[in-house]
Design a protein around this motif. Structure first.
Motif, PDB file in Angstrom:
ATOM      1  N   GLU A 171       0.865  -1.184   0.000  1.00 48.38           N
ATOM      2  CA  GLU A 171       0.000   0.000   0.000  1.00 48.38           C
ATOM      3  C   GLU A 171       0.904   1.237   0.000  1.00 48.38           C
ATOM      4  O   GLU A 171       1.825   1.341   0.815  1.00 48.38           O
ATOM      5  N   GLN A 172       0.621   2.176  -0.906  1.00 54.29           N
ATOM      6  CA  GLN A 172       1.396   3.414  -0.939  1.00 54.29           C
ATOM      7  C   GLN A 172       0.785   4.408   0.045  1.00 54.29           C
ATOM      8  O   GLN A 172      -0.403   4.705  -0.024  1.00 54.29           O
ATOM      9  N   VAL A 173       1.611   4.911   0.939  1.00 54.23           N
ATOM     10  CA  VAL A 173       1.129   5.886   1.928  1.00 54.23           C
ATOM     11  C   VAL A 173       2.043   7.097   1.922  1.00 54.23           C
ATOM     12  O   VAL A 173       3.269   6.968   1.973  1.00 54.23           O
ATOM     13  N   ASP A 174       1.442   8.271   1.823  1.00 55.12           N
ATOM     14  CA  ASP A 174       2.247   9.489   1.824  1.00 55.12           C
ATOM     15  C   ASP A 174       2.537   9.929   3.254  1.00 55.12           C
ATOM     16  O   ASP A 174       1.642  10.001   4.091  1.00 55.12           O
ATOM     17  N   ALA A 175       3.809  10.179   3.546  1.00 53.62           N
ATOM     18  CA  ALA A 175       4.195  10.637   4.886  1.00 53.62           C
ATOM     19  C   ALA A 175       5.146  11.808   4.743  1.00 53.62           C
ATOM     20  O   ALA A 175       6.346  11.625   4.528  1.00 53.62           O
ATOM     21  N   ASP A 176       4.589  13.008   4.808  1.00 56.97           N
ATOM     22  CA  ASP A 176       5.402  14.224   4.703  1.00 56.97           C
ATOM     23  C   ASP A 176       6.338  14.204   3.496  1.00 56.97           C
ATOM     24  O   ASP A 176       7.542  14.453   3.630  1.00 56.97           O
ATOM     25  N   GLY A 177       5.784  13.834   2.354  1.00 54.78           N
ATOM     26  CA  GLY A 177       6.608  13.879   1.162  1.00 54.78           C
ATOM     27  C   GLY A 177       7.288  12.565   0.810  1.00 54.78           C
ATOM     28  O   GLY A 177       7.579  12.290  -0.338  1.00 54.78           O
ATOM     29  N   THR A 178       7.543  11.749   1.815  1.00 55.91           N
ATOM     30  CA  THR A 178       8.091  10.423   1.537  1.00 55.91           C
ATOM     31  C   THR A 178       6.932   9.472   1.245  1.00 55.91           C
ATOM     32  O   THR A 178       5.933   9.486   1.954  1.00 55.91           O
ATOM     33  N   THR A 179       7.071   8.654   0.227  1.00 57.62           N
ATOM     34  CA  THR A 179       6.053   7.643  -0.011  1.00 57.62           C
ATOM     35  C   THR A 179       6.467   6.358   0.679  1.00 57.62           C
ATOM     36  O   THR A 179       7.513   5.785   0.379  1.00 57.62           O
ATOM     37  N   LEU A 180       5.648   5.949   1.640  1.00 56.04           N
ATOM     38  CA  LEU A 180       5.928   4.703   2.336  1.00 56.04           C
ATOM     39  C   LEU A 180       5.215   3.571   1.626  1.00 56.04           C
ATOM     40  O   LEU A 180       4.099   3.741   1.147  1.00 56.04           O
ATOM     41  N   ARG A 181       5.862   2.436   1.590  1.00 58.03           N
ATOM     42  CA  ARG A 181       5.259   1.247   0.984  1.00 58.03           C
ATOM     43  C   ARG A 181       4.977   0.251   2.106  1.00 58.03           C
ATOM     44  O   ARG A 181       5.883  -0.370   2.635  1.00 58.03           O
ATOM     45  N   ILE A 182       3.708   0.129   2.445  1.00 53.18           N
ATOM     46  CA  ILE A 182       3.308  -0.717   3.572  1.00 53.18           C
ATOM     47  C   ILE A 182       2.989  -2.121   3.066  1.00 53.18           C
ATOM     48  O   ILE A 182       2.079  -2.297   2.257  1.00 53.18           O
ATOM     49  N   PRO A 183       3.730  -3.114   3.564  1.00 54.11           N
ATOM     50  CA  PRO A 183       3.529  -4.474   3.044  1.00 54.11           C
ATOM     51  C   PRO A 183       2.279  -5.137   3.609  1.00 54.11           C
ATOM     52  O   PRO A 183       1.981  -4.993   4.795  1.00 54.11           O
ATOM     53  N   VAL A 184       1.554  -5.823   2.756  1.00 50.06           N
ATOM     54  CA  VAL A 184       0.467  -6.695   3.223  1.00 50.06           C
ATOM     55  C   VAL A 184       0.511  -7.997   2.429  1.00 50.06           C
ATOM     56  O   VAL A 184       0.993  -8.029   1.300  1.00 50.06           O
ATOM     57  N   ARG A 185       0.023  -9.027   3.053  1.00 43.56           N
ATOM     58  CA  ARG A 185      -0.195 -10.293   2.348  1.00 43.56           C
ATOM     59  C   ARG A 185      -1.614 -10.229   1.812  1.00 43.56           C
ATOM     60  O   ARG A 185      -2.571 -10.168   2.586  1.00 43.56           O
ATOM     61  N   ARG A 186      -1.745 -10.165   0.505  1.00 45.91           N
ATOM     62  CA  ARG A 186      -3.073 -10.010  -0.104  1.00 45.91           C
ATOM     63  C   ARG A 186      -3.607 -11.361  -0.589  1.00 45.91           C
ATOM     64  O   ARG A 186      -2.972 -12.028  -1.400  1.00 45.91           O
ATOM     65  N   VAL A 187      -4.767 -11.701  -0.074  1.00 48.13           N
ATOM     66  CA  VAL A 187      -5.425 -12.931  -0.519  1.00 48.13           C
ATOM     67  C   VAL A 187      -6.474 -12.546  -1.558  1.00 48.13           C
ATOM     68  O   VAL A 187      -7.447 -11.851  -1.239  1.00 48.13           O
ATOM     69  N   ASN A 188      -6.255 -12.937  -2.789  1.00 44.95           N
ATOM     70  CA  ASN A 188      -7.264 -12.700  -3.832  1.00 44.95           C
ATOM     71  C   ASN A 188      -8.260 -13.849  -3.817  1.00 44.95           C
ATOM     72  O   ASN A 188      -7.916 -14.981  -4.157  1.00 44.95           O
TER      73      ASN A 188
END
Lengths: 550, 550
Positions: free
Chosen positions: A26-43
């Motif tokens: 998941e892309q999350v914006d944090a004060d200009g830095t884009t954080l990439r938050i990992p998840v295990r996605r079950v389709n």
């Protein structure tokens, strides 16, 4: 990687997604830095998807290009380390009202606000173990307002195991959900083993520095000195260890309290310090030099895990005076550590019968200002060696429900031998169960969603989804396939437990479908309508499932 | 054995003592009859012995001469069946103040007075499932004032398993501690399978008669009738079934309450009766003919296990209106059964999150006059198929601590397939853990003695005793031997987990020994004396363990 371990190569570890899942960021914006938050996605096969908190690092990415020699990418290298507030620790920043990038990352991971993360850290009710020198680590939080975490102990002993095995155990443990790992190596190549683990670990790494210090004095605890210990702590701090177990609460006057116990002192660190105290007849350097230790840990933002060196090792010894005397001292040390801006958690037992478990949490919270409690089990009985992952999961679930923030796993080999890779997985899955059961009981907002998704898949005979949503899809599928390996069984409306004629879920689903077809969608309508419809149902053969030849 | 199963032979089952134990019989005089009370005796290497409650029957005797075709000796054949008090049931006799031979046997087994056994049965707080036609059975009791019991489900399905496999599962389950077994066969040869099991079972056997009745109507639940069901009950009663699950609480008006559940109706019996009620739009014959059923069960002294046909099958459905509505009806039925002199226990869930477990016990006790509660787990989360023995052991331990008298095991195959022999053992051992943890928490007088004996053996490095005192000596030894197979390791003062240098138990023992040598036998003296002795200790090298080459 540094030249100290050039002699060793670790060629391979387990990689690739967990069956039925893909790694998603998941892309999350944090004060200009884009954080990439990992998840295990079950389709899911019904077109929906379900995301699960993920601890496995890049090893489960589909397209990971891993370099074990070079270590993981240094995720946190560019992140700000504010200078504002004295020591550069998450605790000091939180107290100064600063929301760090780590806190934003954690908030996204946990599904809470960054401010909650900051406030809990500021209050000392949560910790973020994140040594400045471990930039490979994906930030996580340990605190009772967040999902209950689990730790997996790895590390060699003098008797068995190699560096490659231990690195694989780390990857393997985090694959199945370990939130932190502790490297408890006591055998050969302690420094080198730790370096390989740290550079490749996506989760915080904890250690017990006294183990390595003891190696440096050839195993004679009475020969230990503050200087040797301090240098060992600094060596490990420089490498990037995120939290350290320190048995500073084992005071000289507490040692005699263990004399009449059934199992004496069962903590390795505790017994080492007790031997030292007895031999020198003075308080240990861990206690007398505690303030100096705080200064070192503050510099790196290493979190204290104040060890329970006098924890009970049997049901008979639970909640005794030795244990609680030490806990009071840990309470004093907690205040000192926090006054230095150092984050603190408190280790807890051990072996405790069910009716004495909750008292441990209440007392810890009272004496240690609600610092996160980090417990080993506890085992709810002593009589099941080879099954102590289970005896302790019972205690772990109960103590986590009462407020313990992190559970140290116990494997089937506890009391019997060094766990191998299979034992590590069994321990991790078992503790994910205990942690999740506690999250459910505590009403954690995200916890029940997963139970509901899995149960819905189960009820709808979406077998693949049921497996994929589970803690261990491989074993769930394997067990199912043992008796029904054929492909069509993956969508069949039964399993081998009851066979097709006796599947209650199937009958129940058919009853519901019948009701829905008749427009009886809610309870009142269903009840009201049933009288007239029942004759019709019977007339149609009352066939709520297909008969099979038995 | 009767000719109905002449076509089948079961040639072999597991026999012989459990490793490190011998079967021993305590001789107890009961009004002129000498009762032989079985125990598993562990002869310790320090010359002492420790006796454990034993459920395994003659199969673990050293000198057993077994005749599977002929069945076990008819232990209870000569025992008195007083005529005093109406129905010849343990309940009626207890109410009349009579202490039966079964009660004396049980008192000796449990280490309590015969009067306590009688009084608990008279009050309906305990049951002794003992069909007059099952004389092979060693009497046992289910009630909250006694040790928590466990049941193991066995039985084939339409998909898999044979009679020989099921008989072996029965022997295997009782070997490891199953207090009762339920034959839930739904496949071929139901009558014959049950006959083999009953004639060879040393523990009470339970069934769910509706399963066999359904077979008689070719799997069409709407075709079931009271007459077919009644005849099936009598058939099973004549064979010697000790307790029967009857889903008489599934009322027509409760079925719509399940319509919005995540997992509907998950009880097989419950779903069958719900389908019947819907099709006929009337209350089931189990409910309308309940009094007649009582008359049949009273004749044989079969115990009711009033089934929870609407138990929750997922966390989402726990403690809902459907579940508790049925429980209220079970309360009414309890009173009716007892008025006929029939013993009653009440079945309970299922899937329940930890914080909702205790309410189940409180409500059951309130509504059902404290009839023994007999629960399936409950599973504390839905998300771990393949580990549901563990998810449910957590719930089982908690619900047993709160007062549940018997726990129905769950195996790793739950939700996935029919358990095999290994799964049966895993399920049994896991549930012995849950039951024992609850016994400890409830302060059962004998429970902690075993923990203490094992922990003492552990602390003294009596490895063989530690294995022998455990629930599963074979696996404990096997795990230990994986890394240290050599004979001397059985008395070594360490294991492979920490290696010799880091064994806290060893250091602790050495510290204690040092103190004892110095005459410092109690805490005060130890503390007082330590100042002067510490220099001496240090001078002697402070060598609390032998260094090894690392």
């Amino acid at each position: 990687m540094s030249s100290t371990h050039a002699s060793t190569t670790v060629d391979t570890v387990t990689t690739g997604p967990i069956e039925g899942s893909v790694k998603h960021y998941e892309q999350v914006d944090a004060d200009g830095t884009t954080l990439r938050i990992p998840v295990r996605r079950v389709n899911l096969t019904n077109g929906e998807h379900f995301d699960v908190y993920d601890t496995s690092g890049p090893y489960t990415d589909s397209d990971a290009t891993l370099d074990l020699e070079g270590g993981l990418p240094k995720l946190r290298d560019g992140w700000a380390k504010p200078d504002a507030a004295g020591p550069r620790t998450q605790l000091a920043w939180a107290r100064a009202g600063i929301v760090t990038t780590e806190m934003r990352y954690i908030a996204a991971r946990e599904g809470v606000s960054p401010e909650l993360v900051r406030d809990e850290v500021a209050a000392g009710r949560a910790v973020i173990p994140a040594n400045h020198n471990h930039p490979e680590c994906e930030p996580m939080i340990i605190g009772k307002k967040f999902a209950v975490k689990i730790n997996a102990n790895i590390g060699n002993s003098a008797v068995t195991s190699s560096i490659a095995e231990e690195v694989e155990k780390m990857v393997w443990a985090t694959r199945w959900g370990a939130d932190t790992i502790m490297d408890l190596s006591t055998g050969k190549n302690i420094h080198e083993t730790r370096e390989w683990i740290l550079r490749n670990s996506p989760v915080p790494v904890g250690t017990v520095p006294i183990y390595q210090a003891l190696e440096k004095v050839n195993g004679d605890p009475t020969a230990l000195t503050w200087e040797i210990y301090r240098d060992t702590v600094i060596e490990q701090a420089e490498q990037g260890v995120d939290y350290m177990t320190v048995h500073a609460g084992v005071l000289l006057r507490y040692v005699p309290l263990t004399a009449k116990r059934v199992t004496g002192i069962v903590s390795r660190g505790g017994s080492i310090m007790a031997a030292w105290c007895l031999a020198h007849h003075q308080e240990s350097f861990l206690y007398t030099r505690f303030a100096e230790l705080c200064e070192i840990l503050a510099k790196y933002d290493i979190t204290f895990s104040l060890g329970d060196g006098l924890r009970p090792g049997s049901i008979a010894d639970a909640n005794d005076e030795a244990q609680f005397a030490e806990l009071r001292t840990l309470g004093e040390l907690t205040k000192i550590a926090k006054s230095h801006g150092v984050q603190v958690m408190i280790e807890g037992p051990g072996h405790v019968p069910m009716h004495k478990i909750v008292e441990n949490v209440r007392l810890e919270e009272e004496l240690c200002e609600e610092a996160p409690f980090y417990t080993l089990g506890p085992l709810a009985t002593d009589i099941a060696p080879a099954y102590d992952h289970i005896t302790s999961a019972i205690g772990a679930a109960i103590i986590a429900q009462a407020g313990t923030a992190m559970l140290c796993y116990v494997t089937p080999k506890e009391h019997l031998g060094l766990p191998n890779r299979d034992d590590v997985k069994t321990g991790v899955i078992t503790y994910k169960i205990a942690a999740h059961a506690a999250d459910l009981a505590k009403g954690h907002p995200r916890a029940q969603e997963r139970d509901d998704a899995l149960s819905k898949a189960r009820f709808e005979f979406r077998w693949r989804d049921q497996f994929a949503l589970s803690l261990d899809p491989d074993t769930a599928r394997e067990y199912h396939d043992e008796t029904l390996p054929a492909e069509p069984a993956k969508t069949a409306h039964f399993c081998s437990m009851c066979g097709p004629k006796f599947c209650s879920m199937r009958i129940s689903a058919d009853v519901r479908e019948y009701a829905a077809q008749q427009g009886l969608s809610d309870s009142q309508a269903l009840e009201a309508g049933m009288a007239e419809k029942s004759a019709e149902f019977a007339q149609a053969g009352g066939q709520v499932y297909l008969p099979v030849v038995s």
